[in-house]
Design a protein around this motif. Structure first.
Motif, short mmCIF file in Angstrom:
data_model
loop_
_atom_site.label_atom_id
_atom_site.label_comp_id
_atom_site.label_asym_id
_atom_site.label_seq_id
_atom_site.Cartn_x
_atom_site.Cartn_y
_atom_site.Cartn_z
N UNK A 27 0.09 -62.26 12.21
CA UNK A 27 1.21 -63.14 11.91
C UNK A 27 1.35 -63.48 10.45
N UNK A 28 0.88 -62.61 9.56
CA UNK A 28 0.93 -62.87 8.13
C UNK A 28 2.38 -63.10 7.70
N UNK A 29 2.64 -64.26 7.07
CA UNK A 29 4.02 -64.55 6.66
C UNK A 29 4.40 -63.79 5.39
N UNK A 30 5.69 -63.53 5.26
CA UNK A 30 6.17 -62.83 4.09
C UNK A 30 6.89 -63.74 3.11
N UNK A 31 7.08 -64.98 3.47
CA UNK A 31 7.77 -65.93 2.60
C UNK A 31 6.88 -67.13 2.34
N UNK A 32 7.28 -67.95 1.39
CA UNK A 32 6.52 -69.14 1.07
C UNK A 32 7.26 -70.36 1.63
N UNK A 33 6.89 -70.75 2.85
CA UNK A 33 7.49 -71.91 3.49
C UNK A 33 6.40 -72.65 4.27
N UNK A 34 6.80 -73.59 5.13
CA UNK A 34 5.80 -74.34 5.89
C UNK A 34 5.00 -73.45 6.82
N UNK A 35 5.65 -72.42 7.38
CA UNK A 35 4.93 -71.49 8.24
C UNK A 35 3.80 -70.82 7.46
N UNK A 36 4.08 -70.41 6.24
CA UNK A 36 3.07 -69.75 5.42
C UNK A 36 1.93 -70.71 5.07
N UNK A 37 2.27 -71.95 4.77
CA UNK A 37 1.23 -72.94 4.47
C UNK A 37 0.37 -73.20 5.70
N UNK A 38 0.99 -73.35 6.86
CA UNK A 38 0.25 -73.55 8.09
C UNK A 38 -0.61 -72.36 8.44
#
Length: 101
Positions: A27-38
């Protein structure tokens, strides 16, 4: 029964963390948002708990073999402290992943 629960819960949690590491990596995020921080907090919590659990398991085995004095109840207390820290970190991670601000 109480002694079994004291030692079994951190072990079960460590097994679940080991099993969750690979799906978490998918589930590695590609953007810098709350999902990525979590995601980042949750990933580091998984790795940190596994590391602390392995170190405490080694200390406990070494104490049982008589290599040095380290009381078993101290290892239990430290493992439950690690469980508490892991639960707090994962709670924060899931809060951010699910849309918390």
């Amino acid at each position: 029964m109480r002694r079994f629960l004291i030692t079994a819960v951190p072990i079960i949690l460590a097994v679940l963390c080991a099993l969750a590491t690979v799906p978490w990596l998918l589930g590695v995020p590609g953007t810098d948002n709350n999902y990525a921080k979590g995601w980042t907090i949750g990933f580091y919590a998984l790795l940190a708990y596994l590391t602390v659990f392995i170190v405490l398991a080694i200390l406990r085995v070494a104490a049982h073999l008589g290599w040095f004095r380290f009381p078993a109840h101290t290892a239990d207390s430290l493992s439950w402290s690690a469980v508490l820290g892991f639960v707090i970190a994962q709670g924060l991670a899931w809060w951010l992943i699910l849309g918390g601000n």
